[in-house]
Design an enzyme around this catalytic site. Sequence first.
Site, PDB file in Angstrom:
ATOM      1  N   ARG A  45      40.040  19.931  38.605  1.00  0.00           N
ATOM      2  CA  ARG A  45      38.580  19.906  38.587  1.00  0.00           C
ATOM      3  C   ARG A  45      38.166  20.270  37.175  1.00  0.00           C
ATOM      4  O   ARG A  45      38.768  21.137  36.550  1.00  0.00           O
ATOM      5  CB  ARG A  45      37.998  20.976  39.520  1.00  0.00           C
ATOM      6  CG  ARG A  45      38.408  20.830  40.964  1.00  0.00           C
ATOM      7  CD  ARG A  45      37.256  20.254  41.773  1.00  0.00           C
ATOM      8  NE  ARG A  45      37.540  20.307  43.194  1.00  0.00           N
ATOM      9  CZ  ARG A  45      38.261  19.407  43.850  1.00  0.00           C
ATOM     10  NH1 ARG A  45      38.806  18.394  43.217  1.00  0.00           N
ATOM     11  NH2 ARG A  45      38.451  19.512  45.143  1.00  0.00           N
TER      12      ARG A  45
ATOM     13  N   LYS B  71      41.776  30.592  30.678  1.00  0.00           N
ATOM     14  CA  LYS B  71      41.534  31.963  30.221  1.00  0.00           C
ATOM     15  C   LYS B  71      41.746  32.028  28.729  1.00  0.00           C
ATOM     16  O   LYS B  71      42.550  31.269  28.170  1.00  0.00           O
ATOM     17  CB  LYS B  71      42.501  32.934  30.906  1.00  0.00           C
ATOM     18  CG  LYS B  71      42.012  34.366  30.909  1.00  0.00           C
ATOM     19  CD  LYS B  71      40.961  34.607  31.974  1.00  0.00           C
ATOM     20  CE  LYS B  71      40.453  36.011  31.994  1.00  0.00           C
ATOM     21  NZ  LYS B  71      39.593  36.231  33.173  1.00  0.00           N
TER      22      LYS B  71
HETATM   23  P1  NAD Z   1      35.101  46.129  30.672  1.00  0.00           P
HETATM   24  O1  NAD Z   1      35.688  46.094  29.317  1.00  0.00           O
HETATM   25  O2  NAD Z   1      33.630  45.986  30.836  1.00  0.00           O
HETATM   26  O3  NAD Z   1      35.503  47.480  31.445  1.00  0.00           O
HETATM   27  C1  NAD Z   1      36.791  48.008  31.465  1.00  0.00           C
HETATM   28  C2  NAD Z   1      36.655  49.515  31.672  1.00  0.00           C
HETATM   29  O4  NAD Z   1      37.953  50.091  31.792  1.00  0.00           O
HETATM   30  C3  NAD Z   1      35.971  50.206  30.476  1.00  0.00           C
HETATM   31  O5  NAD Z   1      35.018  51.130  30.932  1.00  0.00           O
HETATM   32  C4  NAD Z   1      37.133  50.890  29.769  1.00  0.00           C
HETATM   33  O6  NAD Z   1      36.739  52.032  29.041  1.00  0.00           O
HETATM   34  C5  NAD Z   1      38.003  51.243  30.967  1.00  0.00           C
HETATM   35  N1  NAD Z   1      39.371  51.545  30.585  1.00  0.00           N
HETATM   36  C6  NAD Z   1      40.061  51.109  29.510  1.00  0.00           C
HETATM   37  N2  NAD Z   1      41.275  51.660  29.494  1.00  0.00           N
HETATM   38  C7  NAD Z   1      41.363  52.448  30.592  1.00  0.00           C
HETATM   39  C8  NAD Z   1      42.375  53.283  31.132  1.00  0.00           C
HETATM   40  N3  NAD Z   1      43.540  53.434  30.520  1.00  0.00           N
HETATM   41  N4  NAD Z   1      42.129  53.934  32.279  1.00  0.00           N
HETATM   42  C9  NAD Z   1      40.944  53.803  32.899  1.00  0.00           C
HETATM   43  N5  NAD Z   1      39.939  53.031  32.440  1.00  0.00           N
HETATM   44  C10 NAD Z   1      40.142  52.367  31.292  1.00  0.00           C
HETATM   45  O7  NAD Z   1      35.893  45.016  31.493  1.00  0.00           O
HETATM   46  P2  NAD Z   1      35.452  44.316  32.836  1.00  0.00           P
HETATM   47  O8  NAD Z   1      34.776  43.047  32.500  1.00  0.00           O
HETATM   48  O9  NAD Z   1      34.778  45.303  33.727  1.00  0.00           O
HETATM   49  O10 NAD Z   1      36.890  43.909  33.427  1.00  0.00           O
HETATM   50  C11 NAD Z   1      37.682  44.830  34.139  1.00  0.00           C
HETATM   51  C12 NAD Z   1      38.705  44.068  34.952  1.00  0.00           C
HETATM   52  O11 NAD Z   1      38.031  43.174  35.837  1.00  0.00           O
HETATM   53  C13 NAD Z   1      39.676  43.204  34.144  1.00  0.00           C
HETATM   54  O12 NAD Z   1      40.917  43.175  34.802  1.00  0.00           O
HETATM   55  C14 NAD Z   1      39.039  41.832  34.206  1.00  0.00           C
HETATM   56  O13 NAD Z   1      39.974  40.786  33.998  1.00  0.00           O
HETATM   57  C15 NAD Z   1      38.506  41.848  35.614  1.00  0.00           C
HETATM   58  N6  NAD Z   1      37.438  40.885  35.874  1.00  0.00           N
HETATM   59  C16 NAD Z   1      36.269  40.926  35.162  1.00  0.00           C
HETATM   60  C17 NAD Z   1      35.263  40.014  35.459  1.00  0.00           C
HETATM   61  C18 NAD Z   1      33.914  40.050  34.771  1.00  0.00           C
HETATM   62  O14 NAD Z   1      33.011  39.312  35.198  1.00  0.00           O
HETATM   63  N7  NAD Z   1      33.699  40.882  33.769  1.00  0.00           N
HETATM   64  C19 NAD Z   1      35.472  39.044  36.454  1.00  0.00           C
HETATM   65  C20 NAD Z   1      36.669  39.045  37.164  1.00  0.00           C
HETATM   66  C21 NAD Z   1      37.645  39.975  36.863  1.00  0.00           C
END
Ligand code: NAD
Length: 476
Positions: free
Chosen positions: A69, A109
Amino acid sequence: MSLPADKEVSFRESVNLSFDMAMGTLDIPEGISKYIRNVNNVYQVRFPVKIKGEIETFIGWRAVHSDHRLPAKGGIRFAPNVNQDEVEALAALMSYKCALVDVPFGGSKGGLLIDPKKYERDEMESITRRFAYELIQKDYISSSTNVPAPDMGTGQREMAWIVSTYASHRPGDINHLACVTGKPVSMGGIQGRVEATGRGVVFGLREFFRHPEDVKNAKLEGNSLEDKTVIIQGLGNVGYYTASILQDEDRAKIIAILEWDGGLYDPNGIDIQDVYQYKIGNKGGVKGYTKAQYFEDGKVLLEKECDILIPAAMEAVINRTNAANIQAKVIAEAANGPVTFAAESLLKEKGTVIIPDVYLNAGGVTVSYFEWIKNLSHIRFGRMQRRYEESQSELIIKAIEQTGNKLPQELIEKLSQGASELDLVRSGLDDTMRKAFQEISERFWSNDKITNYRTAAMALAIEKIYTGYRTMGIYP
Ligand code: NAD
């Protein structure tokens, strides 16, 4: 097929092993399954940017896992440890995720090897624009082929820079706004995208609690999230919205928060908004927050007793070293790949239920899909029908009152409101998350070969991708 618990494998191998487990429950020819499993193409780029008078070289990737897709869809991650293996794993997960929740995209990605904390805002802008330019040149960004979105370390700001870079290099593209999602609303974004992944996590958990047999299987009780104890890792985009919605709307109790600089614990509950405000003024950390017990080694909090553990930060945080100590009844994978393949095997033996990433964090891409449609149709959702709906509702209220029945004012107000863009986005997201969990649960309970939700979700996703390729004529 049994799960190996004796050694850790890479994230990509982990995703592939989950794929193989799901394939073991399906009747799909081996040739096409091998094709679906592997990443179709990866572009690696090195580019220079002048920072404080010196030339620095950056390295980034964009992987396309599937293009049954189009466009292929998936976030761009800025992180100091991102690598090709991780980007490929995440691209594959995107394919399965989109297929599972019926979002008609392939999987992609991107990643840029960088520690954003080390650069000023203007420097980040130059680096992001240059990275975007490199991807645009190779057609790895456009509304019809490949549409990035935010991920770890990126957000609305970076998406705005990307769309602006794209527009300057493709001035004739009337659909330029659709080249990336997760943009600010003022730049073609959609209401509800920032909260979407976290809200999707909550919608997924709510649906789980609507299924008594699944709740019982997790050794939990009740049909709602009220008073459920929750531990959350990462108070970034996904973690913050998940935690605050759980606390404010579902009255769940957040007893621990883990961040990069330590963790906070209070069995009576922690005020998410208060911690979040503190974190903003404290370089994104929680150290020094005094209204809960502080743990220098935040990871130990993953092992505290709770109903639901929500890793919402990064990969592989639950692994062979700590899986046996996890006491949560449910692990809700808000992050991508937080439980390693080896850990899953140990957790299975303990009876811990995992609601997998491939399903649970699909809210982001679902609302990205809505944003992309909005950009292509060049009109805000609800613009044509909102006032019409309101006038129709007023007529119905009038008709009821003419029969002599008086409706309460509160009900009149609710009835006479047409749906806003945010209402429609949330409704579409809720529907998506509910339907997908219903399918997963149905597959889980109806197939003896399937022993966890990840395999059920992956099997459904692979079937849908297979159908996509077959309909395209690639197979047979
Ligand atoms: P983000 O950067 O906004 O948040 C990540 C958070 O984790 C931050 O607050 C950071 O300080 C914290 N962090 C970093 N190292 C850490 C540690 N050692 N221990 C605990 N906390 C720690 O990222 P996000 O967009 O919220 O993404 C987080 C996860 O969700 C990732 O795996 C990402 O792939 C997944 N995800 C994000 C989205 C999206 O829309 N943003 C969608 C699907 C999946």
